[in-house]
Structure formats: structure tokens, C-alpha cells
Motif scaffolding. Structure first.
Motif, PDB file in Angstrom:
ATOM      1  N   ALA A  70     -17.145  28.481  -0.107  1.00  0.00           N
ATOM      2  CA  ALA A  70     -16.066  29.213   0.556  1.00  0.00           C
ATOM      3  C   ALA A  70     -16.097  28.988   2.063  1.00  0.00           C
ATOM      4  O   ALA A  70     -15.055  28.756   2.679  1.00  0.00           O
ATOM      5  N   ALA A  71     -17.284  29.058   2.648  1.00  0.00           N
ATOM      6  CA  ALA A  71     -17.392  28.892   4.099  1.00  0.00           C
ATOM      7  C   ALA A  71     -16.967  27.500   4.524  1.00  0.00           C
ATOM      8  O   ALA A  71     -16.288  27.325   5.539  1.00  0.00           O
ATOM      9  N   VAL A  72     -17.326  26.483   3.735  1.00  0.00           N
ATOM     10  CA  VAL A  72     -16.959  25.106   4.070  1.00  0.00           C
ATOM     11  C   VAL A  72     -15.467  24.892   3.864  1.00  0.00           C
ATOM     12  O   VAL A  72     -14.778  24.376   4.740  1.00  0.00           O
ATOM     13  N   SER A  73     -14.937  25.314   2.714  1.00  0.00           N
ATOM     14  CA  SER A  73     -13.527  25.055   2.434  1.00  0.00           C
ATOM     15  C   SER A  73     -12.603  25.818   3.377  1.00  0.00           C
ATOM     16  O   SER A  73     -11.539  25.336   3.724  1.00  0.00           O
ATOM     17  N   LEU A  74     -13.022  27.007   3.804  1.00  0.00           N
ATOM     18  CA  LEU A  74     -12.191  27.810   4.704  1.00  0.00           C
ATOM     19  C   LEU A  74     -12.580  27.637   6.170  1.00  0.00           C
ATOM     20  O   LEU A  74     -11.924  28.164   7.053  1.00  0.00           O
ATOM     21  N   ASP A  75     -13.666  26.914   6.406  1.00  0.00           N
ATOM     22  CA  ASP A  75     -14.179  26.650   7.755  1.00  0.00           C
ATOM     23  C   ASP A  75     -14.352  27.945   8.546  1.00  0.00           C
ATOM     24  O   ASP A  75     -13.926  28.060   9.691  1.00  0.00           O
ATOM     25  N   ARG A  76     -14.957  28.930   7.877  1.00  0.00           N
ATOM     26  CA  ARG A  76     -15.210  30.232   8.504  1.00  0.00           C
ATOM     27  C   ARG A  76     -16.548  30.768   8.017  1.00  0.00           C
ATOM     28  O   ARG A  76     -16.924  30.539   6.869  1.00  0.00           O
ATOM     29  N   PRO A  77     -17.233  31.506   8.865  1.00  0.00           N
ATOM     30  CA  PRO A  77     -18.468  32.146   8.397  1.00  0.00           C
ATOM     31  C   PRO A  77     -18.137  33.300   7.450  1.00  0.00           C
ATOM     32  O   PRO A  77     -17.011  33.790   7.417  1.00  0.00           O
ATOM     33  N   MET A  78     -19.148  33.712   6.672  1.00  0.00           N
ATOM     34  CA  MET A  78     -18.960  34.804   5.729  1.00  0.00           C
ATOM     35  C   MET A  78     -20.028  35.863   5.974  1.00  0.00           C
ATOM     36  O   MET A  78     -21.193  35.535   6.178  1.00  0.00           O
ATOM     37  N   ILE A  79     -19.624  37.110   5.944  1.00  0.00           N
ATOM     38  CA  ILE A  79     -20.525  38.252   6.070  1.00  0.00           C
ATOM     39  C   ILE A  79     -20.792  38.779   4.663  1.00  0.00           C
ATOM     40  O   ILE A  79     -19.869  38.952   3.871  1.00  0.00           O
ATOM     41  N   LEU A  80     -22.067  39.044   4.352  1.00  0.00           N
ATOM     42  CA  LEU A  80     -22.419  39.625   3.062  1.00  0.00           C
ATOM     43  C   LEU A  80     -22.701  41.108   3.243  1.00  0.00           C
ATOM     44  O   LEU A  80     -23.427  41.502   4.152  1.00  0.00           O
ATOM     45  N   ILE A  81     -22.123  41.915   2.364  1.00  0.00           N
ATOM     46  CA  ILE A  81     -22.384  43.353   2.321  1.00  0.00           C
ATOM     47  C   ILE A  81     -22.919  43.644   0.930  1.00  0.00           C
ATOM     48  O   ILE A  81     -22.300  43.270  -0.065  1.00  0.00           O
ATOM     49  N   GLY A  82     -24.063  44.303   0.859  1.00  0.00           N
ATOM     50  CA  GLY A  82     -24.648  44.606  -0.439  1.00  0.00           C
ATOM     51  C   GLY A  82     -24.878  46.087  -0.623  1.00  0.00           C
ATOM     52  O   GLY A  82     -25.310  46.780   0.287  1.00  0.00           O
ATOM     53  N   GLU A  83     -24.578  46.558  -1.824  1.00  0.00           N
ATOM     54  CA  GLU A  83     -24.810  47.951  -2.199  1.00  0.00           C
ATOM     55  C   GLU A  83     -25.957  47.981  -3.205  1.00  0.00           C
ATOM     56  O   GLU A  83     -25.936  47.236  -4.188  1.00  0.00           O
ATOM     57  N   SER A  84     -26.963  48.798  -2.963  1.00  0.00           N
ATOM     58  CA  SER A  84     -28.065  48.974  -3.900  1.00  0.00           C
ATOM     59  C   SER A  84     -28.679  47.617  -4.258  1.00  0.00           C
ATOM     60  O   SER A  84     -29.226  46.945  -3.391  1.00  0.00           O
ATOM     61  N   PHE A  85     -28.584  47.200  -5.505  1.00  0.00           N
ATOM     62  CA  PHE A  85     -29.110  45.901  -5.910  1.00  0.00           C
ATOM     63  C   PHE A  85     -28.519  44.775  -5.061  1.00  0.00           C
ATOM     64  O   PHE A  85     -29.216  43.837  -4.674  1.00  0.00           O
ATOM     65  N   GLY A  86     -27.246  44.855  -4.742  1.00  0.00           N
ATOM     66  CA  GLY A  86     -26.604  43.859  -3.883  1.00  0.00           C
ATOM     67  C   GLY A  86     -27.215  43.837  -2.493  1.00  0.00           C
ATOM     68  O   GLY A  86     -27.220  42.808  -1.815  1.00  0.00           O
ATOM     69  N   GLY A  87     -27.771  44.987  -2.065  1.00  0.00           N
ATOM     70  CA  GLY A  87     -28.468  45.070  -0.791  1.00  0.00           C
ATOM     71  C   GLY A  87     -29.774  44.301  -0.798  1.00  0.00           C
ATOM     72  O   GLY A  87     -30.280  43.914   0.250  1.00  0.00           O
ATOM     73  N   MET A  88     -30.347  44.085  -1.965  1.00  0.00           N
ATOM     74  CA  MET A  88     -31.527  43.216  -2.095  1.00  0.00           C
ATOM     75  C   MET A  88     -31.093  41.763  -2.230  1.00  0.00           C
ATOM     76  O   MET A  88     -31.767  40.854  -1.746  1.00  0.00           O
ATOM     77  N   LEU A  89     -29.982  41.539  -2.896  1.00  0.00           N
ATOM     78  CA  LEU A  89     -29.500  40.181  -3.128  1.00  0.00           C
ATOM     79  C   LEU A  89     -29.019  39.521  -1.834  1.00  0.00           C
ATOM     80  O   LEU A  89     -29.300  38.346  -1.598  1.00  0.00           O
ATOM     81  N   ALA A  90     -28.322  40.265  -0.991  1.00  0.00           N
ATOM     82  CA  ALA A  90     -27.757  39.692   0.241  1.00  0.00           C
ATOM     83  C   ALA A  90     -28.819  39.044   1.134  1.00  0.00           C
ATOM     84  O   ALA A  90     -28.676  37.875   1.506  1.00  0.00           O
TER      85      ALA A  90
END
Length: 88
Positions: free
Chosen positions: A57-77
Motif C-alpha cells: 500500500a505504501a509503495v503503490s500510493l507513495d505515502r507512509p502508513m500509520i498503524l493503530i492497534g487495539e489490544s492484540f493489534g497493539g502487540m501486532l503493530a
């Protein structure tokens, strides 16, 4: 708008953060990952899946991406981001 990818908690659908999605979408191009309840991917496989998605996504859109994680997603990010932290 900056890109944001929301990584859900153990429910896999991000239900816990649903009340904030509309507000976040006003400021960010907001994307939400979902994980099916029958998905049995390992943590390492989820890291790889998210990493590939973010990179594509970052390459195709030529933009950085911010990750937000909730609970388990907070460990994954950070597990997705930290291995790439020193790469420039």
C-alpha cells in the motif's frame, strides 16, 4: 490525508474501536484489518501478512502508513514496525 491501518483486538473485527472510526476517517484515509474467527495464522504469519500489505500500500500510493492497534493489534503493530525501524 495520511494513511492509517487499524489492527483489531482478539475479536478480529475491531468492534471495540468502532465508535472512533468515523472521527478518525475525517482526519485520515482509514483502513481496518479484520481477522476471521476461524483464521489460525500464527503471530509470525500475521506479522508477515500485515508487513506485506503495508509495504504494498505504501509503495503503490507513495505515502507512509500509520498503524493503530487495539489490544492484540497493539502487540501486532510494533512487531510489524520494529524490524524495519533502522532501515532508511
Amino acid at each position: 490525508k495520511p494513511l492509517v491501518l487499524y489492527l483489531p483486538g482478539l475479536d478480529g473485527g475491531g468492534i471495540g474501536g468502532a465508535l472512533q472510526f468515523r472521527d478518525l476517517a475525517e482526519t485520515f484515509e482509514f483502513w481496518r484489518m479484520t481477522i476471521s474467527t476461524d483464521d489460525r495464522s500464527t503471530f509470525a504469519e500475521l506479522i508477515e501478512t500485515v508487513t506485506e500489505f503495508v509495504n504494498d500500500a505504501a509503495v503503490s500510493l507513495d505515502r507512509p502508513m500509520i498503524l493503530i492497534g487495539e489490544s492484540f493489534g497493539g502487540m501486532l503493530a510494533p512487531a510489524v514496525v520494529l524490524p524495519h525501524n533502522n532501515k532508511k
